[in-house]
Design a protein around this motif. Structure first.
Motif, short mmCIF file in Angstrom:
data_model
loop_
_atom_site.label_atom_id
_atom_site.label_comp_id
_atom_site.label_asym_id
_atom_site.label_seq_id
_atom_site.Cartn_x
_atom_site.Cartn_y
_atom_site.Cartn_z
N GLN A 1 92.92 2.36 62.50
CA GLN A 1 92.05 1.89 63.35
C GLN A 1 90.76 2.83 63.64
OE1 GLN A 1 94.38 0.73 66.90
NE2 GLN A 1 94.49 -1.22 65.96
N ILE A 2 91.22 4.09 63.93
CA ILE A 2 89.88 5.03 64.27
C ILE A 2 89.22 5.31 63.04
CG2 ILE A 2 89.65 7.72 64.91
CD1 ILE A 2 92.25 7.44 66.40
N SER A 3 89.76 5.57 61.84
CA SER A 3 89.21 5.66 60.63
C SER A 3 88.21 4.32 60.26
CB SER A 3 90.09 5.83 59.46
OG SER A 3 90.90 6.79 59.54
N MET A 4 88.83 3.32 60.54
CA MET A 4 87.90 1.78 60.35
C MET A 4 86.83 1.91 61.00
SD MET A 4 87.41 -0.56 58.49
CE MET A 4 88.92 -1.28 57.72
N ALA A 5 87.30 2.06 62.48
CA ALA A 5 86.22 2.24 63.74
C ALA A 5 84.85 3.10 63.19
CB ALA A 5 86.74 2.72 65.11
N ALA A 6 84.97 4.57 62.75
CA ALA A 6 84.18 5.40 62.17
C ALA A 6 83.22 4.79 61.26
CB ALA A 6 84.83 6.64 61.95
N VAL A 7 84.03 4.06 60.21
CA VAL A 7 83.18 3.62 59.15
C VAL A 7 82.31 2.46 59.48
CG1 VAL A 7 83.45 2.13 56.98
CG2 VAL A 7 84.83 4.14 57.41
N LEU A 8 82.99 1.62 60.44
CA LEU A 8 82.09 0.30 61.03
C LEU A 8 80.81 1.08 61.93
CD1 LEU A 8 85.12 -2.04 61.89
CD2 LEU A 8 83.27 -2.27 60.15
N ALA A 9 81.02 2.09 62.68
CA ALA A 9 80.17 2.50 63.50
C ALA A 9 79.03 3.00 62.67
CB ALA A 9 80.61 3.77 64.32
N LEU A 10 79.38 3.97 61.55
CA LEU A 10 78.47 4.40 60.74
C LEU A 10 77.59 3.38 59.99
CD1 LEU A 10 77.11 6.82 59.44
CD2 LEU A 10 78.85 6.76 57.61
N PHE B 1 79.31 2.52 69.33
CA PHE B 1 79.79 1.60 68.42
C PHE B 1 81.22 2.20 68.02
CE2 PHE B 1 75.54 0.55 66.85
CZ PHE B 1 75.34 -0.74 67.19
N PHE B 2 81.51 3.60 67.78
CA PHE B 2 82.76 3.98 67.61
C PHE B 2 83.74 3.69 68.61
CE2 PHE B 2 86.05 7.32 67.77
CZ PHE B 2 86.61 7.40 66.47
N ILE B 3 83.38 3.67 69.87
CA ILE B 3 84.52 3.15 71.09
C ILE B 3 84.37 1.64 70.96
CG2 ILE B 3 84.36 3.13 73.26
CD1 ILE B 3 82.91 5.86 73.66
N LEU B 4 83.56 1.06 70.90
CA LEU B 4 83.51 -0.43 70.94
C LEU B 4 84.26 -0.96 69.64
CD1 LEU B 4 82.09 -3.16 72.03
CD2 LEU B 4 80.55 -2.94 70.02
N PHE B 5 84.36 -0.42 68.62
CA PHE B 5 84.95 -0.83 67.43
C PHE B 5 86.57 -0.39 67.80
CE2 PHE B 5 81.19 -1.09 65.06
CZ PHE B 5 80.98 -2.60 64.86
N ILE B 6 86.76 0.74 68.18
CA ILE B 6 88.26 0.89 68.40
C ILE B 6 88.83 0.02 69.29
CG2 ILE B 6 89.76 2.57 69.67
CD1 ILE B 6 88.06 4.96 68.34
N PHE B 7 88.05 -0.35 70.49
CA PHE B 7 88.68 -1.44 71.32
C PHE B 7 88.69 -2.64 70.68
CE2 PHE B 7 87.35 -4.63 74.51
CZ PHE B 7 88.41 -4.64 75.42
N LEU B 8 87.80 -3.28 70.01
CA LEU B 8 87.65 -4.65 69.30
C LEU B 8 89.19 -4.77 68.39
CD1 LEU B 8 84.04 -5.25 68.69
CD2 LEU B 8 85.62 -6.40 70.38
N LEU B 9 89.31 -3.52 67.47
CA LEU B 9 90.33 -3.56 66.71
C LEU B 9 91.57 -3.48 67.31
CD1 LEU B 9 88.95 -0.98 63.89
CD2 LEU B 9 89.08 -3.42 63.54
N ALA B 10 91.74 -2.65 68.16
CA ALA B 10 93.18 -2.82 68.94
C ALA B 10 93.38 -4.05 69.80
CB ALA B 10 93.17 -1.57 70.04
N SER B 11 92.11 -4.44 70.46
CA SER B 11 92.36 -5.93 71.19
C SER B 11 92.77 -7.03 70.04
CB SER B 11 91.01 -6.21 71.85
OG SER B 11 90.61 -5.43 72.74
N GLN B 12 92.16 -6.99 68.82
CA GLN B 12 92.44 -7.94 67.94
C GLN B 12 94.01 -7.93 67.41
OE1 GLN B 12 90.16 -7.35 64.14
NE2 GLN B 12 90.82 -9.26 63.27
N ASP B 13 94.62 -6.84 67.55
CA ASP B 13 95.97 -6.78 67.00
C ASP B 13 96.83 -6.67 68.30
OD1 ASP B 13 97.97 -6.16 65.19
OD2 ASP B 13 97.87 -3.78 66.03
N SER B 14 96.18 -6.74 69.52
CA SER B 14 97.19 -7.00 70.67
C SER B 14 98.07 -8.14 70.76
CB SER B 14 96.10 -7.17 71.93
OG SER B 14 96.44 -6.17 72.83
N ARG B 15 99.28 -7.97 71.13
CA ARG B 15 100.44 -8.99 71.24
C ARG B 15 100.66 -9.54 72.60
NH1 ARG B 15 102.47 -7.64 66.14
NH2 ARG B 15 100.76 -6.94 64.88
N THR B 16 100.43 -10.47 72.85
CA THR B 16 100.88 -11.22 73.96
C THR B 16 101.96 -12.35 73.75
OG1 THR B 16 99.25 -12.74 74.09
CG2 THR B 16 98.86 -10.60 74.73
N ALA B 17 102.58 -12.82 74.81
CA ALA B 17 103.59 -14.15 74.54
C ALA B 17 102.67 -15.14 74.24
CB ALA B 17 104.20 -14.24 75.96
#
Length: 184
Positions: A152-161, A32-48
């Motif tokens: 994001q790491i802190s938030m991912a840890a809380v969400l995983a827990l 869950f920790f790895i999944l949430f880090i990926f999801l949080l970073a993806s949500q904040d991703s910037r593209t044209a």
């Protein structure tokens, strides 16, 4: 001859079961920790395409005639013209220390004619910024930037827990309900 139940004999089985449960919880937490880090970073991703402003730490490699390179913020590259530099890399990859603690690296992902697709990484004490851009000799066109931060790491840890605890509660509820149905 009477048979007596020996409680000490069942202890190793109980400890083994507890160990397996804890190991399962740890594996679930890590997943869950790895999944949430990926999801949080993806949500904040910037593209044209998503029209969000580019990350402040989006960094571009500008190459000098001798093959060395500068790591410059994209905002700087947008505002100023650079004399005697090109955005096309001579070497397929490179890295350097920037501002004592930060590390910048680039890698040419694809090259055709007079264009290169370059991926950069800026690692600071608080974040990692990964950027991909299209480069020509005199221009840079950002394609994507993603930032992985301490927050994001802190938030991912809380969400995983919370996710592991919710799964545990759901499992216990299902087990109790199943047990009640068997006894009725």
């Amino acid at each position: 001859m009477s048979t007596q139940h020996n409680p000490a004999a069942s202890q190793p089985q109980k400890r083994s079961g507890q160990f397996k449960q804890r190991l399962l919880k740890l594996i679930l937490f890590c997943g869950f920790f790895i999944l949430f880090i990926f999801l949080l970073a993806s949500q904040d991703s910037r593209t044209a395409a998503n029209h969000k402003p580019w990350h402040r730490d989006l960094t571009i490699a500008a190459f000098e005639p001798d093959g060395s390179f500068l790591a410059l913020p994209y905002s700087y590259v947008q505002q100023y013209t650079l004399a005697n530099t090109t955005f096309l890399a001579k070497k397929p990859d490179g890295s350097k220390q920037k501002n004592d603690n930060d590390t910048f690296s680039y890698k040419v992902i694809e090259q055709n004619a007079q264009q290169q697709l370059i991926r950069t990484s800026l690692r600071t004490s608080r974040s990692i910024t990964i950027a991909t851009y299209q480069a020509t000799a005199g221009t840079v066109t950002p394609i994507k930037s993603t930032v992985y931060t301490i927050d994001q790491i802190s938030m991912a840890a809380v969400l995983a827990l919370v996710s592991v605890l919710l799964l545990q509660l759901i499992y216990r509820f299902i087990r109790r309900r199943s047990f009640r149905n068997k006894t009725n």
